[in-house]
Design a protein around this motif. Structure first.
Motif, short mmCIF file in Angstrom:
data_model
loop_
_atom_site.label_atom_id
_atom_site.label_comp_id
_atom_site.label_asym_id
_atom_site.label_seq_id
_atom_site.Cartn_x
_atom_site.Cartn_y
_atom_site.Cartn_z
N ARG A 35 77.08 104.03 70.49
CA ARG A 35 77.40 104.54 69.16
C ARG A 35 77.78 106.02 69.23
O ARG A 35 78.67 106.48 68.51
N LEU A 36 77.11 106.78 70.10
CA LEU A 36 77.45 108.19 70.25
C LEU A 36 78.86 108.35 70.81
O LEU A 36 79.61 109.23 70.41
N ALA A 54 87.67 100.77 64.32
CA ALA A 54 86.63 99.92 63.72
C ALA A 54 85.26 100.31 64.26
O ALA A 54 84.27 100.35 63.50
N ALA A 55 85.16 100.59 65.56
CA ALA A 55 83.89 101.01 66.15
C ALA A 55 83.44 102.34 65.56
O ALA A 55 82.25 102.54 65.30
N TYR A 56 84.38 103.25 65.34
CA TYR A 56 84.06 104.55 64.74
C TYR A 56 83.52 104.36 63.32
O TYR A 56 82.49 104.95 62.96
N GLU A 61 78.96 104.32 59.56
CA GLU A 61 78.15 103.58 58.58
C GLU A 61 76.71 103.46 59.06
O GLU A 61 75.77 103.64 58.27
N ALA A 62 76.50 103.19 60.34
CA ALA A 62 75.15 103.08 60.88
C ALA A 62 74.42 104.43 60.79
O ALA A 62 73.23 104.47 60.44
N LEU A 67 70.39 107.88 58.13
CA LEU A 67 70.13 109.11 57.41
C LEU A 67 69.52 108.82 56.04
O LEU A 67 68.60 109.51 55.60
N PHE A 68 69.99 107.77 55.37
CA PHE A 68 69.44 107.39 54.07
C PHE A 68 67.98 106.99 54.20
O PHE A 68 67.13 107.42 53.41
N VAL A 69 67.66 106.20 55.22
CA VAL A 69 66.26 105.78 55.45
C VAL A 69 65.39 107.00 55.76
O VAL A 69 64.27 107.12 55.25
#
Length: 95
Positions: A35-36, A54-56, A61-62, A67-69
């Motif tokens: 992901r990084l 798409a991976a970006y 989104e992840a 961050l929201f959690v």
């Protein structure tokens, strides 16, 4: 693709004894997580393929979800601290 310049600086140091989980296909930087790498490719390089774009987007989104959690946990912790201090004040002033 419209995307704002961000200050994302992914961790690229891979500790000794570990192998890189992913490597940038453009500049060969090693990354501890895929992901990084996806965030780096989307932020630092132009002319992405459809799969890389798409991976970006999925990585962004992840990150937003994590961050929201995190913000929910911080708000909950502050609420608990405020409630405890309030109850202590009520008990302290009622004596």
């Amino acid at each position: 693709m419209n995307r704002e310049k961000s200050a994302v600086v992914p961790e690229t140091v891979v500790p000794g004894g570990e192998t890189a989980a992913a490597t940038c296909p453009y500049c060969d930087r090693p990354f501890r997580r895929e992901r990084l790498r996806d965030l780096h490719v989307g932020d630092a390089h132009e002319g992405l393929s459809d799969g890389e774009a798409a991976a970006y987007e999925a990585a962004v989104e992840a990150e937003d979800e994590e961050l929201f959690v995190y913000h929910l946990k911080v708000a909950g912790a502050l609420g608990v601290v405020f409630t405890a201090l309030f109850l202590l004040a009520v008990v302290g002033f009622s004596l």
